[in-house]
Design a protein around this motif. Sequence first.
Motif, PDB file in Angstrom:
ATOM      1  N   VAL A  90     -93.999  45.019  62.641  1.00  0.00           N
ATOM      2  CA  VAL A  90     -93.362  45.116  61.324  1.00  0.00           C
ATOM      3  C   VAL A  90     -92.262  46.169  61.340  1.00  0.00           C
ATOM      4  O   VAL A  90     -91.182  45.966  60.762  1.00  0.00           O
ATOM      5  CB  VAL A  90     -94.407  45.409  60.234  1.00  0.00           C
ATOM      6  CG1 VAL A  90     -93.736  45.764  58.905  1.00  0.00           C
ATOM      7  CG2 VAL A  90     -95.324  44.200  60.057  1.00  0.00           C
ATOM      8  N   ARG A  91     -92.494  47.287  61.988  1.00  0.00           N
ATOM      9  CA  ARG A  91     -91.445  48.309  62.077  1.00  0.00           C
ATOM     10  C   ARG A  91     -90.226  47.773  62.823  1.00  0.00           C
ATOM     11  O   ARG A  91     -89.084  48.036  62.431  1.00  0.00           O
ATOM     12  CB  ARG A  91     -91.974  49.563  62.766  1.00  0.00           C
ATOM     13  CG  ARG A  91     -92.832  50.433  61.857  1.00  0.00           C
ATOM     14  CD  ARG A  91     -93.108  51.791  62.481  1.00  0.00           C
ATOM     15  NE  ARG A  91     -93.703  52.706  61.508  1.00  0.00           N
ATOM     16  CZ  ARG A  91     -93.007  53.441  60.668  1.00  0.00           C
ATOM     17  NH1 ARG A  91     -91.675  53.387  60.689  1.00  0.00           N
ATOM     18  NH2 ARG A  91     -93.590  54.238  59.805  1.00  0.00           N
ATOM     19  N   ALA A  92     -90.446  47.039  63.893  1.00  0.00           N
ATOM     20  CA  ALA A  92     -89.327  46.452  64.632  1.00  0.00           C
ATOM     21  C   ALA A  92     -88.561  45.469  63.758  1.00  0.00           C
ATOM     22  O   ALA A  92     -87.330  45.371  63.838  1.00  0.00           O
ATOM     23  CB  ALA A  92     -89.839  45.755  65.889  1.00  0.00           C
ATOM     24  N   PHE A  93     -89.279  44.770  62.911  1.00  0.00           N
ATOM     25  CA  PHE A  93     -88.678  43.768  62.045  1.00  0.00           C
ATOM     26  C   PHE A  93     -87.871  44.381  60.912  1.00  0.00           C
ATOM     27  O   PHE A  93     -86.762  43.929  60.603  1.00  0.00           O
ATOM     28  CB  PHE A  93     -89.794  42.877  61.482  1.00  0.00           C
ATOM     29  CG  PHE A  93     -89.335  41.838  60.506  1.00  0.00           C
ATOM     30  CD1 PHE A  93     -88.508  40.804  60.904  1.00  0.00           C
ATOM     31  CD2 PHE A  93     -89.740  41.897  59.183  1.00  0.00           C
ATOM     32  CE1 PHE A  93     -88.082  39.841  60.003  1.00  0.00           C
ATOM     33  CE2 PHE A  93     -89.326  40.935  58.271  1.00  0.00           C
ATOM     34  CZ  PHE A  93     -88.489  39.902  58.686  1.00  0.00           C
ATOM     35  N   VAL A  94     -88.399  45.443  60.297  1.00  0.00           N
ATOM     36  CA  VAL A  94     -87.760  45.954  59.072  1.00  0.00           C
ATOM     37  C   VAL A  94     -86.867  47.172  59.278  1.00  0.00           C
ATOM     38  O   VAL A  94     -85.865  47.319  58.572  1.00  0.00           O
ATOM     39  CB  VAL A  94     -88.818  46.276  57.981  1.00  0.00           C
ATOM     40  CG1 VAL A  94     -89.702  45.079  57.698  1.00  0.00           C
ATOM     41  CG2 VAL A  94     -89.650  47.499  58.326  1.00  0.00           C
ATOM     42  N   ASP A  95     -87.188  48.053  60.220  1.00  0.00           N
ATOM     43  CA  ASP A  95     -86.497  49.345  60.262  1.00  0.00           C
ATOM     44  C   ASP A  95     -84.992  49.250  60.534  1.00  0.00           C
ATOM     45  O   ASP A  95     -84.201  49.949  59.881  1.00  0.00           O
ATOM     46  CB  ASP A  95     -87.167  50.273  61.273  1.00  0.00           C
ATOM     47  CG  ASP A  95     -88.485  50.843  60.742  1.00  0.00           C
ATOM     48  OD1 ASP A  95     -88.898  50.441  59.641  1.00  0.00           O
ATOM     49  OD2 ASP A  95     -89.093  51.688  61.429  1.00  0.00           O
ATOM     50  N   PRO A  96     -84.520  48.425  61.484  1.00  0.00           N
ATOM     51  CA  PRO A  96     -83.069  48.336  61.667  1.00  0.00           C
ATOM     52  C   PRO A  96     -82.341  47.800  60.432  1.00  0.00           C
ATOM     53  O   PRO A  96     -81.185  48.159  60.189  1.00  0.00           O
ATOM     54  CB  PRO A  96     -82.920  47.364  62.850  1.00  0.00           C
ATOM     55  CG  PRO A  96     -84.195  47.548  63.626  1.00  0.00           C
ATOM     56  CD  PRO A  96     -85.249  47.710  62.555  1.00  0.00           C
ATOM     57  N   VAL A  97     -83.012  46.970  59.656  1.00  0.00           N
ATOM     58  CA  VAL A  97     -82.408  46.461  58.421  1.00  0.00           C
ATOM     59  C   VAL A  97     -82.411  47.546  57.347  1.00  0.00           C
ATOM     60  O   VAL A  97     -81.411  47.750  56.646  1.00  0.00           O
ATOM     61  CB  VAL A  97     -83.150  45.208  57.920  1.00  0.00           C
ATOM     62  CG1 VAL A  97     -82.569  44.727  56.597  1.00  0.00           C
ATOM     63  CG2 VAL A  97     -83.087  44.103  58.965  1.00  0.00           C
ATOM     64  N   LEU A  98     -83.523  48.263  57.216  1.00  0.00           N
ATOM     65  CA  LEU A  98     -83.603  49.321  56.216  1.00  0.00           C
ATOM     66  C   LEU A  98     -82.573  50.412  56.476  1.00  0.00           C
ATOM     67  O   LEU A  98     -82.111  51.074  55.542  1.00  0.00           O
ATOM     68  CB  LEU A  98     -85.004  49.921  56.192  1.00  0.00           C
ATOM     69  CG  LEU A  98     -86.122  49.001  55.689  1.00  0.00           C
ATOM     70  CD1 LEU A  98     -87.471  49.703  55.773  1.00  0.00           C
ATOM     71  CD2 LEU A  98     -85.845  48.528  54.268  1.00  0.00           C
ATOM     72  N   ALA A  99     -82.197  50.611  57.734  1.00  0.00           N
ATOM     73  CA  ALA A  99     -81.190  51.619  58.064  1.00  0.00           C
ATOM     74  C   ALA A  99     -79.848  51.308  57.403  1.00  0.00           C
ATOM     75  O   ALA A  99     -79.058  52.218  57.118  1.00  0.00           O
ATOM     76  CB  ALA A  99     -81.017  51.723  59.579  1.00  0.00           C
ATOM     77  N   LEU A 100     -79.597  50.030  57.126  1.00  0.00           N
ATOM     78  CA  LEU A 100     -78.350  49.643  56.464  1.00  0.00           C
ATOM     79  C   LEU A 100     -78.298  50.145  55.023  1.00  0.00           C
ATOM     80  O   LEU A 100     -77.220  50.328  54.464  1.00  0.00           O
ATOM     81  CB  LEU A 100     -78.203  48.115  56.459  1.00  0.00           C
ATOM     82  CG  LEU A 100     -78.084  47.410  57.805  1.00  0.00           C
ATOM     83  CD1 LEU A 100     -78.172  45.901  57.604  1.00  0.00           C
ATOM     84  CD2 LEU A 100     -76.778  47.770  58.503  1.00  0.00           C
ATOM     85  N   HIS A 101     -79.453  50.343  54.414  1.00  0.00           N
ATOM     86  CA  HIS A 101     -79.514  50.695  53.000  1.00  0.00           C
ATOM     87  C   HIS A 101     -79.009  52.103  52.724  1.00  0.00           C
ATOM     88  O   HIS A 101     -78.722  52.444  51.575  1.00  0.00           O
ATOM     89  CB  HIS A 101     -80.951  50.571  52.483  1.00  0.00           C
ATOM     90  CG  HIS A 101     -81.484  49.177  52.546  1.00  0.00           C
ATOM     91  ND1 HIS A 101     -82.696  48.816  51.992  1.00  0.00           N
ATOM     92  CD2 HIS A 101     -80.999  48.033  53.090  1.00  0.00           C
ATOM     93  CE1 HIS A 101     -82.918  47.540  52.201  1.00  0.00           C
ATOM     94  NE2 HIS A 101     -81.904  47.055  52.872  1.00  0.00           N
TER      95      HIS A 101
END
Length: 202
Positions: A90-101
């Motif tokens: 889940v961290r691999a899935f969400v963290d790079p996207v959340l960094a965009l925020h």
Amino acid sequence: MTETAEGGKRMTILRAAEKVFAQDGYHGTTMRRIAAEADVKLSLVVYHFTSKLGLFVAIFEHRQYVNEQRLAQLHAIADLQADDAVEQIVRAFVDPVLALHHDPDDAWFAKLVLREAGDPSNQDRPVLKVLFDPMAREFIDALREALPGKPDGFYQWGYLFSVGALTQSASEDRVANLTDKTYLEQKHDLLRSYIIAALRHG
């Protein structure tokens, strides 16, 4: 125009297009509107990207590094059967996207992904199928190994439901409508916990 200046103009157009497409959707956007947002001539937009579809796809190709980061983190998981494997997936899935925020300019791309994922006409464009689905299959295979024995269809739908939760996190507008706070500090941890619980107990 020098090569550096030309590349700068191209990037300016891409950033402007992210914002306009995120605001107005694919069908509601015109090349002329993007040119105005980028403060360039329409002919320059056409020169660099030929068509609206070409520009739209170019945005996602330019941002493909986000999916590459997600896959790199997924591939770095040493044991997909470890007790915390789901948490790592889940961290691999969400963290790079959340960094965009964290950057207002990057956040437009996160909002564009939300818009494209929810557009019923997205199958008419070679974005999700070409640039996202190969990655999706790798995450689905990882979930199958980390959570064996789930019923048929669980892994595919579980992944897509996770996409829904992640893409909804791109904007705080709705939560601001529901309360007087946006709960930004809690958002990332709540999102991870929500997806992990759904996958483990779904």
